[in-house]
Each structure stands twice: as structure tokens, then as C-alpha cells.
Design a protein around this motif. Sequence first.
Motif, PDB file in Angstrom:
ATOM      1  N   ASN A  11       0.812  -1.219   0.000  1.00 12.62           N
ATOM      2  CA  ASN A  11       0.000   0.000   0.000  1.00 12.62           C
ATOM      3  C   ASN A  11       0.846   1.270   0.000  1.00 12.62           C
ATOM      4  OD1 ASN A  11      -2.401  -1.464   0.061  1.00 12.62           O
ATOM      5  ND2 ASN A  11      -2.428  -1.555   2.291  1.00 12.62           N
ATOM      6  N   ASN A  12       2.091   1.165   0.457  1.00 12.00           N
ATOM      7  CA  ASN A  12       2.938   2.344   0.549  1.00 12.00           C
ATOM      8  C   ASN A  12       4.175   2.264  -0.347  1.00 12.00           C
ATOM      9  OD1 ASN A  12       1.614   3.867   2.882  1.00 12.00           O
ATOM     10  ND2 ASN A  12       1.911   1.840   3.763  1.00 12.00           N
ATOM     11  N   ALA A  13       4.268   1.227  -1.160  1.00  7.99           N
ATOM     12  CA  ALA A  13       5.452   1.027  -1.987  1.00  7.99           C
ATOM     13  C   ALA A  13       5.174   1.410  -3.438  1.00  7.99           C
ATOM     14  CB  ALA A  13       5.904  -0.424  -1.905  1.00  7.99           C
ATOM     15  N   LEU A  14       6.250   1.775  -4.139  1.00  6.25           N
ATOM     16  CA  LEU A  14       6.148   2.116  -5.550  1.00  6.25           C
ATOM     17  C   LEU A  14       6.314   0.862  -6.391  1.00  6.25           C
ATOM     18  CD1 LEU A  14       8.231   5.411  -5.754  1.00  6.25           C
ATOM     19  CD2 LEU A  14       5.754   5.176  -5.987  1.00  6.25           C
ATOM     20  N   ARG A  15       5.382   0.636  -7.315  1.00  2.00           N
ATOM     21  CA  ARG A  15       5.494  -0.507  -8.207  1.00  2.00           C
ATOM     22  C   ARG A  15       6.632  -0.296  -9.207  1.00  2.00           C
ATOM     23  NH1 ARG A  15      -0.089  -1.054 -10.970  1.00  2.00           N
ATOM     24  NH2 ARG A  15      -0.022   1.200 -10.752  1.00  2.00           N
ATOM     25  N   PRO A  16       7.176  -1.372  -9.786  1.00  2.00           N
ATOM     26  CA  PRO A  16       8.235  -1.231 -10.792  1.00  2.00           C
ATOM     27  C   PRO A  16       7.732  -0.497 -12.024  1.00  2.00           C
ATOM     28  CG  PRO A  16       8.103  -3.479  -9.967  1.00  2.00           C
ATOM     29  CD  PRO A  16       6.889  -2.770  -9.470  1.00  2.00           C
ATOM     30  N   LYS A  17       8.679   0.039 -12.775  1.00  2.00           N
ATOM     31  CA  LYS A  17       8.358   0.686 -14.040  1.00  2.00           C
ATOM     32  C   LYS A  17       9.582   0.620 -14.935  1.00  2.00           C
ATOM     33  CE  LYS A  17       9.816   5.393 -12.887  1.00  2.00           C
ATOM     34  NZ  LYS A  17       9.431   6.832 -12.886  1.00  2.00           N
ATOM     35  N   ALA A  18       9.436   1.086 -16.163  1.00  2.00           N
ATOM     36  CA  ALA A  18      10.561   1.175 -17.090  1.00  2.00           C
ATOM     37  C   ALA A  18      11.110   2.588 -17.053  1.00  2.00           C
ATOM     38  CB  ALA A  18      10.113   0.819 -18.505  1.00  2.00           C
ATOM     39  N   THR A  19      12.420   2.712 -16.924  1.00  2.00           N
ATOM     40  CA  THR A  19      13.047   4.009 -17.096  1.00  2.00           C
ATOM     41  C   THR A  19      13.413   4.155 -18.565  1.00  2.00           C
ATOM     42  OG1 THR A  19      14.879   5.441 -16.461  1.00  2.00           O
ATOM     43  CG2 THR A  19      15.326   3.084 -16.451  1.00  2.00           C
ATOM     44  N   LEU A  20      13.014   5.253 -19.190  1.00  2.00           N
ATOM     45  CA  LEU A  20      13.157   5.400 -20.631  1.00  2.00           C
ATOM     46  C   LEU A  20      14.529   5.912 -21.034  1.00  2.00           C
ATOM     47  CD1 LEU A  20       9.656   6.961 -21.422  1.00  2.00           C
ATOM     48  CD2 LEU A  20      10.353   4.577 -21.514  1.00  2.00           C
ATOM     49  N   ASN A  21      15.251   6.519 -20.110  1.00  2.00           N
ATOM     50  CA  ASN A  21      16.521   7.130 -20.453  1.00  2.00           C
ATOM     51  C   ASN A  21      17.665   6.426 -19.734  1.00  2.00           C
ATOM     52  OD1 ASN A  21      18.311   8.898 -21.623  1.00  2.00           O
ATOM     53  ND2 ASN A  21      17.975  10.534 -20.145  1.00  2.00           N
ATOM     54  N   GLY A  22      17.768   5.125 -19.955  1.00  2.00           N
ATOM     55  CA  GLY A  22      18.827   4.378 -19.297  1.00  2.00           C
ATOM     56  C   GLY A  22      20.210   4.726 -19.794  1.00  2.00           C
ATOM     57  N   SER A  23      20.319   5.332 -20.989  1.00  2.00           N
ATOM     58  CA  SER A  23      21.627   5.634 -21.559  1.00  2.00           C
ATOM     59  C   SER A  23      22.430   6.592 -20.686  1.00  2.00           C
ATOM     60  CB  SER A  23      21.468   6.214 -22.966  1.00  2.00           C
ATOM     61  OG  SER A  23      20.683   7.394 -22.929  1.00  2.00           O
ATOM     62  N   ARG A  24      21.754   7.460 -19.958  1.00  2.00           N
ATOM     63  CA  ARG A  24      22.481   8.398 -19.102  1.00  2.00           C
ATOM     64  C   ARG A  24      23.145   7.687 -17.929  1.00  2.00           C
ATOM     65  NH1 ARG A  24      19.463   9.527 -14.496  1.00  2.00           N
ATOM     66  NH2 ARG A  24      17.284   8.834 -14.585  1.00  2.00           N
TER      67      ARG A  24
ATOM     68  N   SER B 152       8.824   1.063   3.247  1.00  2.00           N
ATOM     69  CA  SER B 152       8.218   0.163   2.264  1.00  2.00           C
ATOM     70  C   SER B 152       9.321  -0.513   1.463  1.00  2.00           C
ATOM     71  CB  SER B 152       7.284   0.938   1.322  1.00  2.00           C
ATOM     72  OG  SER B 152       6.233   1.528   2.051  1.00  2.00           O
ATOM     73  N   ASP B 153       9.367  -1.834   1.551  1.00  2.00           N
ATOM     74  CA  ASP B 153      10.391  -2.589   0.848  1.00  2.00           C
ATOM     75  C   ASP B 153       9.986  -2.800  -0.613  1.00  2.00           C
ATOM     76  OD1 ASP B 153       8.241  -4.211   1.583  1.00  2.00           O
ATOM     77  OD2 ASP B 153       9.430  -6.017   1.381  1.00  2.00           O
ATOM     78  N   CYS B 154      10.887  -3.393  -1.383  1.00  2.00           N
ATOM     79  CA  CYS B 154      10.577  -3.794  -2.753  1.00  2.00           C
ATOM     80  C   CYS B 154      11.131  -5.196  -2.959  1.00  2.00           C
ATOM     81  CB  CYS B 154      11.203  -2.829  -3.763  1.00  2.00           C
ATOM     82  SG  CYS B 154      10.938  -3.317  -5.489  1.00  2.00           S
ATOM     83  N   ILE B 155      10.254  -6.151  -3.240  1.00  2.00           N
ATOM     84  CA  ILE B 155      10.667  -7.516  -3.539  1.00  2.00           C
ATOM     85  C   ILE B 155      10.138  -7.857  -4.928  1.00  2.00           C
ATOM     86  CG2 ILE B 155      10.538  -9.938  -2.861  1.00  2.00           C
ATOM     87  CD1 ILE B 155      10.133  -9.015   0.007  1.00  2.00           C
ATOM     88  N   TYR B 156      11.047  -8.103  -5.862  1.00  2.00           N
ATOM     89  CA  TYR B 156      10.689  -8.354  -7.257  1.00  2.00           C
ATOM     90  C   TYR B 156      11.308  -9.687  -7.666  1.00  2.00           C
ATOM     91  CZ  TYR B 156      10.151  -7.474 -12.292  1.00  2.00           C
ATOM     92  OH  TYR B 156       9.815  -7.542 -13.625  1.00  2.00           O
ATOM     93  N   THR B 157      10.468 -10.648  -8.059  1.00  2.00           N
ATOM     94  CA  THR B 157      10.927 -12.001  -8.366  1.00  2.00           C
ATOM     95  C   THR B 157      10.664 -12.346  -9.823  1.00  2.00           C
ATOM     96  OG1 THR B 157      10.454 -12.706  -6.091  1.00  2.00           O
ATOM     97  CG2 THR B 157      10.765 -14.438  -7.737  1.00  2.00           C
ATOM     98  N   MET B 158      11.691 -12.810 -10.510  1.00  2.00           N
ATOM     99  CA  MET B 158      11.574 -13.317 -11.876  1.00  2.00           C
ATOM    100  C   MET B 158      11.690 -14.832 -11.813  1.00  2.00           C
ATOM    101  SD  MET B 158      14.030 -10.543 -13.821  1.00  2.00           S
ATOM    102  CE  MET B 158      13.661 -11.210 -15.456  1.00  2.00           C
ATOM    103  N   THR B 159      10.620 -15.543 -12.197  1.00  2.00           N
ATOM    104  CA  THR B 159      10.616 -16.999 -12.187  1.00  2.00           C
ATOM    105  C   THR B 159      10.736 -17.500 -13.619  1.00  2.00           C
ATOM    106  OG1 THR B 159       9.243 -17.048 -10.197  1.00  2.00           O
ATOM    107  CG2 THR B 159       9.347 -19.066 -11.516  1.00  2.00           C
ATOM    108  N   PHE B 160      11.781 -18.251 -13.895  1.00  2.00           N
ATOM    109  CA  PHE B 160      12.048 -18.730 -15.245  1.00  2.00           C
ATOM    110  C   PHE B 160      11.265 -20.013 -15.526  1.00  2.00           C
ATOM    111  CE2 PHE B 160      16.199 -16.953 -13.617  1.00  2.00           C
ATOM    112  CZ  PHE B 160      15.965 -15.688 -14.121  1.00  2.00           C
ATOM    113  N   HIS B 161      10.882 -20.206 -16.781  1.00  2.00           N
ATOM    114  CA  HIS B 161      10.126 -21.401 -17.154  1.00  2.00           C
ATOM    115  C   HIS B 161      11.021 -22.627 -17.320  1.00  2.00           C
ATOM    116  CE1 HIS B 161       6.970 -18.610 -17.356  1.00  2.00           C
ATOM    117  NE2 HIS B 161       7.015 -18.296 -18.625  1.00  2.00           N
ATOM    118  N   SER B 162      12.357 -22.431 -17.343  1.00  2.00           N
ATOM    119  CA  SER B 162      13.322 -23.524 -17.410  1.00  2.00           C
ATOM    120  C   SER B 162      14.398 -23.287 -16.358  1.00  2.00           C
ATOM    121  CB  SER B 162      13.972 -23.600 -18.805  1.00  2.00           C
ATOM    122  OG  SER B 162      13.013 -23.810 -19.809  1.00  2.00           O
TER     123      SER B 162
END
Length: 221
Positions: free
Chosen positions: A94-107, A127-137
Motif C-alpha cells: 500500500n505504501n510502496a512504488l510498483r516497478p516501471k521502465a526508465t526510458l533514459n537508461g543511456s544516461r 516500504s520494501d521492494c521484492i521483485y521475483t523473476m521466475t524462469f520457465h526452465s
Amino acid sequence: MNTESMEDRVEILDQDEHVGWADIKDGIWSYDLSDLDEGDHRVVGRYRGTDSTPWLFAQGASEYVEDFEGLPSERFTEFEQSWYSAIWAPQNPNNALRPKATLNGSRLGLHGKALDLVAQRVNGIVSDCIYTMTFHSLWKTVTFDCYVQTHTEASRRWIETLNDSNDILNSFTLPHTRGLQRIVLSNGERSIRALRFNLIPADEGGAALRIYVDTLEVSAR
């Protein structure tokens, strides 16, 4: 056993094409199929002119690369790709910022879009941030670029690899100095099922804790 004799070996065929030989030991033989090309396969073992029951399977790619160009422009909770699924699941959503794409990563030394992960402390609420990527293999190695923002030393940020049972294989603590680094995570076996980012801001001090992730690659090597 004379392994030079065809009588003592099983011929391995894929789609009726010869791919190798398997030695027989105590009536048992095996053959490593991990080097087959990506795509559909029909593999049989042929012994003295008789074929085994065929194995039908699809071989996945030996590696995948995520450049995050497909990230939505708005903040998101879940993200699905053909080879992985990702979910943002902080302890205090409720108090955390969801992930997003940064458009200017080149800087930051990144390429195009990058995954923007942030945890924050606002009005005394951490507010913590826990982001999990689960691979299909399952994979042996995970590599990615990571730009680390400078924040208070009391903040914590670390990355974990998980196996099929959701057990932690290894953990890597990101430093507290600003800059771009290449992260390579491997436990020496082809068993990495998931990658988890953990960001915990300090109870006092800076208001945010942020990292940018780009060019994430999983490999069977």
C-alpha cells in the motif's frame, strides 16, 4: 568391454539422423541430449538394428536475453514473457512504488529501457521492494547490468537465486556506492529457477533506495 565394437554401443538418432553413440555398461546406457539444437526432436536408441521407443520433446534455447524494451510505460505489478514471469510482491504494497521502465537508461550507461526498482521511506513508513523473476526452465548462470543509486549505508539491497523448491542457492549484496556494474550469479549447476531482488530502505535517513536493471541474460553454460 570393447567400446570400439558397434555390438557394445547404442547408436543415437534424432529425426533418423545419427547424432552419436552411447556405451553400454552393465546393461545400461545413457546419452547427454543437452547439446541438441533448439526445436522439436524425436530421439531413438538403435541397438543391433532394433530401435527403442522414441523420445519426443522440444529443446529450449541455450540462453535468453531480456532487454526490458517490452516493459509497459506505466507502473506494473506483474510482467509475463515467453521464458519467464515476474511479480512485484513487497511486504507493504500500500505504501510502496510498483516497478516501471526508465526510458533514459543511456544516461546511466544502460541501453534504452531498463527495469526501475525502488523502495522508500515516507513519513516514517518503510516500504520494501521484492521483485521475483521466475524462469520457465532451469539455468546455470544469470547475468545482468545493474546501476546502483547512492543511499544511506543502513539501507539493504541484495539479490538471490532460487531453485525449484524455492530454496536460496546464493545471495549477492549490492554495494552502497553509485555506479554501473555487471552481476554474474551462478552456483555451478543448471538449477536456477528464479531471481529475486530485495530492497529495504533504512529506518532513518534517505527517503528512497533505487536500482536499475538491464540486459539480463540466462544461460545453460
